[in-house]
Design a protein around this motif. Structure first.
Motif, mmCIF file in Angstrom:
data_model
loop_
_atom_site.group_PDB
_atom_site.id
_atom_site.type_symbol
_atom_site.label_atom_id
_atom_site.label_comp_id
_atom_site.label_asym_id
_atom_site.label_seq_id
_atom_site.Cartn_x
_atom_site.Cartn_y
_atom_site.Cartn_z
ATOM 1 N N TYR A 1 -63.817 -84.322 29.060
ATOM 2 C CA TYR A 1 -62.573 -85.023 28.791
ATOM 3 C C TYR A 1 -61.669 -84.209 27.889
ATOM 4 O O TYR A 1 -61.430 -84.563 26.738
ATOM 5 C CB TYR A 1 -62.861 -86.379 28.129
ATOM 6 N N PRO A 2 -61.121 -83.094 28.387
ATOM 7 C CA PRO A 2 -60.329 -82.212 27.524
ATOM 8 C C PRO A 2 -59.057 -82.858 26.986
ATOM 9 O O PRO A 2 -58.575 -82.491 25.922
ATOM 10 C CB PRO A 2 -60.015 -81.025 28.426
ATOM 11 N N SER A 3 -58.517 -83.845 27.656
ATOM 12 C CA SER A 3 -57.277 -84.457 27.195
ATOM 13 C C SER A 3 -57.491 -85.415 26.029
ATOM 14 O O SER A 3 -56.541 -85.866 25.403
ATOM 15 C CB SER A 3 -56.596 -85.211 28.333
ATOM 16 N N ARG A 4 -58.745 -85.719 25.714
ATOM 17 C CA ARG A 4 -59.050 -86.609 24.585
ATOM 18 C C ARG A 4 -58.709 -85.967 23.249
ATOM 19 O O ARG A 4 -58.526 -86.661 22.263
ATOM 20 C CB ARG A 4 -60.543 -86.942 24.562
ATOM 21 N N GLY A 5 -58.713 -84.672 23.212
ATOM 22 C CA GLY A 5 -58.492 -84.011 21.943
ATOM 23 C C GLY A 5 -59.759 -84.020 21.118
ATOM 24 O O GLY A 5 -60.860 -84.049 21.637
ATOM 25 N N ALA B 1 -71.509 -81.914 42.462
ATOM 26 C CA ALA B 1 -70.394 -81.983 41.512
ATOM 27 C C ALA B 1 -70.784 -82.818 40.293
ATOM 28 O O ALA B 1 -70.458 -82.462 39.153
ATOM 29 C CB ALA B 1 -69.164 -82.575 42.186
ATOM 30 N N GLN B 2 -71.490 -83.918 40.507
ATOM 31 C CA GLN B 2 -71.891 -84.766 39.385
ATOM 32 C C GLN B 2 -72.847 -84.033 38.468
ATOM 33 O O GLN B 2 -72.746 -84.139 37.248
ATOM 34 C CB GLN B 2 -72.528 -86.062 39.901
ATOM 35 N N ARG B 3 -73.765 -83.265 39.024
ATOM 36 C CA ARG B 3 -74.718 -82.507 38.195
ATOM 37 C C ARG B 3 -73.984 -81.479 37.339
ATOM 38 O O ARG B 3 -74.309 -81.290 36.164
ATOM 39 C CB ARG B 3 -75.761 -81.834 39.069
ATOM 40 N N ARG B 4 -72.993 -80.788 37.922
ATOM 41 C CA ARG B 4 -72.211 -79.817 37.141
ATOM 42 C C ARG B 4 -71.433 -80.527 36.034
ATOM 43 O O ARG B 4 -71.364 -80.060 34.905
ATOM 44 C CB ARG B 4 -71.254 -79.041 38.055
ATOM 45 N N TRP B 5 -70.835 -81.669 36.357
ATOM 46 C CA TRP B 5 -70.052 -82.424 35.382
ATOM 47 C C TRP B 5 -70.958 -82.931 34.253
ATOM 48 O O TRP B 5 -70.608 -82.842 33.081
ATOM 49 C CB TRP B 5 -69.362 -83.598 36.070
ATOM 50 N N ALA B 6 -72.140 -83.436 34.595
ATOM 51 C CA ALA B 6 -73.059 -83.976 33.592
ATOM 52 C C ALA B 6 -73.558 -82.904 32.636
ATOM 53 O O ALA B 6 -73.908 -83.199 31.494
ATOM 54 C CB ALA B 6 -74.252 -84.657 34.275
ATOM 55 N N ALA B 7 -73.564 -81.649 33.066
ATOM 56 C CA ALA B 7 -74.022 -80.555 32.208
ATOM 57 C C ALA B 7 -72.965 -80.140 31.187
ATOM 58 O O ALA B 7 -73.279 -79.421 30.240
ATOM 59 C CB ALA B 7 -74.405 -79.346 33.063
ATOM 60 N N LEU B 8 -71.737 -80.608 31.355
ATOM 61 C CA LEU B 8 -70.669 -80.258 30.417
ATOM 62 C C LEU B 8 -70.790 -81.076 29.130
ATOM 63 O O LEU B 8 -71.341 -82.179 29.123
ATOM 64 C CB LEU B 8 -69.298 -80.543 31.036
ATOM 65 N N THR B 9 -70.228 -80.548 28.061
ATOM 66 C CA THR B 9 -70.154 -81.312 26.823
ATOM 67 C C THR B 9 -69.087 -82.393 26.991
ATOM 68 O O THR B 9 -68.199 -82.268 27.841
ATOM 69 C CB THR B 9 -69.764 -80.420 25.640
ATOM 70 N N PRO B 10 -69.130 -83.457 26.185
ATOM 71 C CA PRO B 10 -68.089 -84.478 26.283
ATOM 72 C C PRO B 10 -66.678 -83.901 26.114
ATOM 73 O O PRO B 10 -65.752 -84.323 26.808
ATOM 74 C CB PRO B 10 -68.434 -85.448 25.151
ATOM 75 N N ALA B 11 -66.526 -82.931 25.236
ATOM 76 C CA ALA B 11 -65.210 -82.318 25.041
ATOM 77 C C ALA B 11 -64.733 -81.615 26.309
ATOM 78 O O ALA B 11 -63.542 -81.634 26.633
ATOM 79 C CB ALA B 11 -65.253 -81.343 23.878
ATOM 80 N N ASP B 12 -65.663 -81.004 27.038
ATOM 81 C CA ASP B 12 -65.296 -80.343 28.283
ATOM 82 C C ASP B 12 -65.109 -81.344 29.429
ATOM 83 O O ASP B 12 -64.327 -81.108 30.342
ATOM 84 C CB ASP B 12 -66.346 -79.308 28.678
#
Length: 55
Positions: free
Chosen positions: A48-52, A35-46
């Protein structure tokens, strides 16, 4: 079976933790690693989508 976690300063119960086998622990660690590897591959926007759109 479970274990009680106690705050040594206050002797209050903090939580209880379930007893698990080594195999259950290994399985949980493997899933968390994937799960961490999948999460780390995401962009920061993806990640933390609630950041706007804050920079």
């Amino acid at each position: 079976m479970s274990y009680t976690v106690t705050n040594p300063a206050t002797e209050e119960t903090v939580t209880t933790v379930a007893h698990v086998t080594a195999a259950e622990t290994d399985h949980a660690i493997a899933r968390a690693t994937r799960a961490q590897r999948r999460w780390a591959a995401l962009t920061p926007a993806d990640q933390y989508p609630s950041r706007g759109d804050r920079d």
